[in-house]
Structures are given as structure tokens and as C-alpha cells.
Design an enzyme around this catalytic site. Sequence first.
Site, PDB file in Angstrom:
ATOM      1  N   TYR A 192       0.826  -1.216   0.000  1.00 54.69           N
ATOM      2  CA  TYR A 192       0.000   0.000   0.000  1.00 54.69           C
ATOM      3  C   TYR A 192       0.856   1.261   0.000  1.00 54.69           C
ATOM      4  CZ  TYR A 192      -4.271  -2.712   0.951  1.00 54.69           C
ATOM      5  OH  TYR A 192      -5.331  -3.579   0.880  1.00 54.69           O
TER       6      TYR A 192
HETATM    7  N1  LIG Z   1      -7.204  -8.128   0.358  1.00 53.30           N
HETATM    8  C1  LIG Z   1      -7.316  -7.378  -0.706  1.00 53.30           C
HETATM    9  O1  LIG Z   1      -6.926  -7.756  -1.822  1.00 53.30           O
HETATM   10  C2  LIG Z   1      -7.990  -6.036  -0.554  1.00 53.30           C
HETATM   11  C3  LIG Z   1      -8.450  -5.352  -1.703  1.00 53.30           C
HETATM   12  C4  LIG Z   1      -9.111  -4.134  -1.537  1.00 53.30           C
HETATM   13  C5  LIG Z   1      -9.274  -3.617  -0.259  1.00 53.30           C
HETATM   14  N2  LIG Z   1      -8.795  -4.283   0.835  1.00 53.30           N
HETATM   15  C6  LIG Z   1      -8.946  -3.725   2.201  1.00 53.30           C
HETATM   16  O2  LIG Z   1     -10.297  -3.383   2.445  1.00 53.30           O
HETATM   17  C7  LIG Z   1     -10.386  -2.016   2.854  1.00 53.30           C
HETATM   18  C8  LIG Z   1     -11.730  -1.428   2.456  1.00 53.30           C
HETATM   19  O3  LIG Z   1     -11.967  -1.562   1.079  1.00 53.30           O
HETATM   20  P1  LIG Z   1     -11.863  -0.343   0.060  1.00 53.30           P
HETATM   21  O4  LIG Z   1     -11.120   0.751   0.666  1.00 53.30           O
HETATM   22  O5  LIG Z   1     -11.424  -0.960  -1.222  1.00 53.30           O
HETATM   23  O6  LIG Z   1     -13.370   0.070  -0.228  1.00 53.30           O
HETATM   24  P2  LIG Z   1     -14.653   0.459   0.645  1.00 53.30           P
HETATM   25  O7  LIG Z   1     -14.366   0.278   2.071  1.00 53.30           O
HETATM   26  O8  LIG Z   1     -15.761  -0.259   0.040  1.00 53.30           O
HETATM   27  O9  LIG Z   1     -14.801   2.024   0.279  1.00 53.30           O
HETATM   28  C9  LIG Z   1     -13.965   2.933   0.896  1.00 53.30           C
HETATM   29  C10 LIG Z   1     -14.078   4.322   0.294  1.00 53.30           C
HETATM   30  O10 LIG Z   1     -15.433   4.754   0.205  1.00 53.30           O
HETATM   31  C11 LIG Z   1     -15.522   6.130   0.607  1.00 53.30           C
HETATM   32  N3  LIG Z   1     -16.312   6.136   1.856  1.00 53.30           N
HETATM   33  C12 LIG Z   1     -16.099   5.417   2.988  1.00 53.30           C
HETATM   34  N4  LIG Z   1     -17.065   5.645   3.899  1.00 53.30           N
HETATM   35  C13 LIG Z   1     -17.905   6.527   3.348  1.00 53.30           C
HETATM   36  C14 LIG Z   1     -19.092   7.146   3.787  1.00 53.30           C
HETATM   37  N5  LIG Z   1     -19.605   6.895   4.985  1.00 53.30           N
HETATM   38  N6  LIG Z   1     -19.717   8.018   2.947  1.00 53.30           N
HETATM   39  C15 LIG Z   1     -19.218   8.293   1.715  1.00 53.30           C
HETATM   40  N7  LIG Z   1     -18.083   7.725   1.238  1.00 53.30           N
HETATM   41  C16 LIG Z   1     -17.431   6.845   2.044  1.00 53.30           C
HETATM   42  C17 LIG Z   1     -14.103   6.624   0.804  1.00 53.30           C
HETATM   43  O11 LIG Z   1     -13.536   7.099  -0.423  1.00 53.30           O
HETATM   44  P3  LIG Z   1     -13.848   8.551  -1.073  1.00 53.30           P
HETATM   45  O12 LIG Z   1     -13.956   9.538   0.018  1.00 53.30           O
HETATM   46  O13 LIG Z   1     -12.692   8.779  -1.994  1.00 53.30           O
HETATM   47  O14 LIG Z   1     -15.111   8.372  -1.847  1.00 53.30           O
HETATM   48  C18 LIG Z   1     -13.385   5.340   1.174  1.00 53.30           C
HETATM   49  O15 LIG Z   1     -12.012   5.363   0.936  1.00 53.30           O
HETATM   50  C19 LIG Z   1      -9.164  -1.375   2.178  1.00 53.30           C
HETATM   51  O16 LIG Z   1      -8.854  -0.119   2.739  1.00 53.30           O
HETATM   52  C20 LIG Z   1      -8.125  -2.440   2.412  1.00 53.30           C
HETATM   53  O17 LIG Z   1      -7.626  -2.390   3.727  1.00 53.30           O
HETATM   54  C21 LIG Z   1      -8.174  -5.498   0.701  1.00 53.30           C
END
Ligand SMILES: NC(=O)c1ccc[n+]([C@@H]2O[C@H](COP(=O)([O-])OP(=O)(O)OC[C@H]3O[C@@H](n4cnc5c(N)ncnc54)[C@H](OP(=O)(O)O)[C@@H]3O)[C@@H](O)[C@H]2O)c1
Length: 335
Positions: free
Chosen positions: A63
Site C-alpha cells: 500500500y
Molecule cells: N485483500 C485485498 O486484496 C484487498 C483489496 C481491496 C481492499 N482491501 C482492504 O479493504 C479495505 C476497504 O476496502 P476499500 O477501501 O477498497 O473500499 P470500501 O471500504 O468499500 O470504500 C472505501 C471508500 O469509500 C468512501 N467512503 C467510505 N465511507 C464513506 C461514507 N460513509 N460516505 C461516503 N463515502 C465513504 C471513501 O472514499 P472517497 O472519500 O474517496 O469516496 C473510502 O475510501 C481497504 O482499505 C483495504 O484495507 C483489501
Amino acid sequence: MAPSPRPSAGSTAIALPPMGCGTWAWGNRLLWSYDPSMDGELERVFRRAVAAGAYLFDTGDSYGTGRLKGRSEELLGQFNRTYLGPNRDRVLLATKLAAYPWRLTRGSVRRAAAASTERLRRIDLAQLHWSTANYAPWQEGPLLDGLGDLYERGLVGAVGLSNFGPKRLLEIYGRFRDRGIPIATLQVQYSLLSTYPVTELGLKEVCDDLGIRLIAYSPLCLGLLTGKFQNLGPRDRPPQGLRGILYRRLVPILDPLLDCMGAIARDRQKTLSQIALNWCIAKGTIPIPGAKTLAQLEENLGALGWLLDSGEVDALDRAAAALDRATIQNIFQTR
Ligand SMILES: NC(=O)c1ccc[n+]([C@@H]2O[C@H](COP(=O)([O-])OP(=O)(O)OC[C@H]3O[C@@H](n4cnc5c(N)ncnc54)[C@H](OP(=O)(O)O)[C@@H]3O)[C@@H](O)[C@H]2O)c1
């Protein structure tokens, strides 16, 4: 500082909270528009999350983009070192070690963990970021053995996996069991828009049988399930990169699902994000939504302390299943 207390061999119990926090955005300019000026807010996010009981933080050694590689782990280590508030002793620092093509030996996993430990100061949960079974099956054995070494040598509190499906999990499970090493967790992409490994492949049942806790990553489908991209005004910039692809693919068909979520949200005086996250919890998984601001985190914390009933979950499942397409699976996800 030493990792959090270790489970005894044969047990997978580490004290996981009902929800955690993702930190992919921390240090990522390309997809998440990170800027170092955000660090103060990210620290507030960290502190509030721990205090409110969402004390599991998921990061990865891959990351951070460009020169900022490792930034997510660095920030997490830094924030944790100076945090003195409630739940301080419960914080779980979970990192994912990438299965890079140049990581070929168990020693390379130990070296990667040492570098992550330097940034984080300790690793409570070390996860193999993805399986190489789909493209380089011969690479995976040494990486899994290296992960086991970390646990055996007391270098990490627990070990877990990421992007493994039930078939591959069952194939490799014995490798850890024979060494008396519990696999504590498995994380996969899981949300109302991404049910493939859990529902279609039956991953939850297999994890339950093996005593492995399932972590749901991208539980808001990278923000699409918040509903905020539905009716962008002429001045709003649509998301770019991977989110742009998802935006073009899903936003035009999402309304029926968001309407269903909205009806439940109104009844319960909750928001769409809270419904999306609570659905993951109701399915027995631990969502780790990413939050870039305190306001987003506060909203997401509103998913805790209550539970959708089975009728509401069924209605959401039906609305999601009725969409004619879902999100895109990570190419590393195995069957
Ligand atoms: N194992 C793997 O391969 C893998 C892959 C992907 C992710 N992950 C992990 O999973 C975590 C979460 O997944 P993700 O970050 O991909 O996506 P997510 O949690 O589905 O979406 C996160 C994004 O949505 C927006 N957001 C969050 N809460 C909000 C709210 N209450 N209202 C409006 N917008 C909101 C923010 O971005 P904006 O403000 O830019 O809109 C935030 O960065 C990652 O941070 C990582 O640690 C793991």
C-alpha cells in the site's frame, strides 16, 4: 512492543471486533487521491475508530503509490505509538504481505515481515495478500511456509489469508494444521455487490467449519453503496481509475438496490452506508470499510450496535441478486 497475545495452537481465537478499518487509501495517490495534508485527519480517524471499538486496522506492504510505498503501514505504526486513549491494548494491526513474483522463498516472507514490523512496530495479524495458484502455483508453498514461520517464531500474533476461495483453502489448510498453526482469518471482497466467493462458492460455511473468521473487504464497493455517485451534478467529477470502471459498469443499474436499501434505512433511521455495512455483519463477516475522513468514519460506526433482521437481509439479497451484473472480482481470487 510484542504482538498481541497469541492464540494457542489449534485455536483460532484472536479478539476481533465486529468491524474494522481499511487503510488502502493511506498513501495512495493514484486511486484514492491521498495527500500528506490528510494525515492529521487520518490520525483522528484512527483514534476515533479505536475508541469506538473498531480497533482492527487492515494494511498491506504494497500500500502506498510510488515513493509513498509503505506509507499506510508507517502511518498506522505512528498513530498507534502515540495513541493513549480507550481500547489502546486491544488494537490489532493486520498487514498483508504481497505475493510479489520476486518473493520466492520462505525467507523472503520473513524479510518482508521484518520490513513491515519496522514500519508498524509490531504485527498482530500477518496475511498472505493473494494466492498465486491461478498463475504460478509452484510459488505459493514457500510463501505459505514462510507465513507459518512467522507465527512459529513468535514474530506475529496470528496468521491469515486473503483472496483464497474454499477449494484452495481446503487444499492448503492441512499444511498449517500439521504444524499446529491456526489460520485466524480470511479476507475476500464481500458486499451487496460482490458475493461471489462467499455465496456462490460457499466460503462462509467452509470458514465456519475450520474456525476461520471471514473479513469483508471493499464492503461499500469502493463507495458505490453509499449512493453518493448516483446523481452527480454537472460540476461533480466522476471517480477515476478502477472506481471509474466500476462507476460506469454499476451506477446505471444500481437504483433498484439502493431503493431497497433506502427503504430499510428510512425505517431504521440509518444511512445507506450503515445498511451496507450492517448487512456484512448480519452475514457473519467483519467489514473493514476504508474511511478518509472523520465524518465518513462516524457514519460507518453507525453500523454497530444493532442488526438487520432476517426479512430485511432477505429483501436486500433479493434486490442485489436481481441486478444484471455485479462488481469485478480481484483477478487473484481463487476458487
Ligand atoms: N485483500 C485485498 O486484496 C484487498 C483489496 C481491496 C481492499 N482491501 C482492504 O479493504 C479495505 C476497504 O476496502 P476499500 O477501501 O477498497 O473500499 P470500501 O471500504 O468499500 O470504500 C472505501 C471508500 O469509500 C468512501 N467512503 C467510505 N465511507 C464513506 C461514507 N460513509 N460516505 C461516503 N463515502 C465513504 C471513501 O472514499 P472517497 O472519500 O474517496 O469516496 C473510502 O475510501 C481497504 O482499505 C483495504 O484495507 C483489501
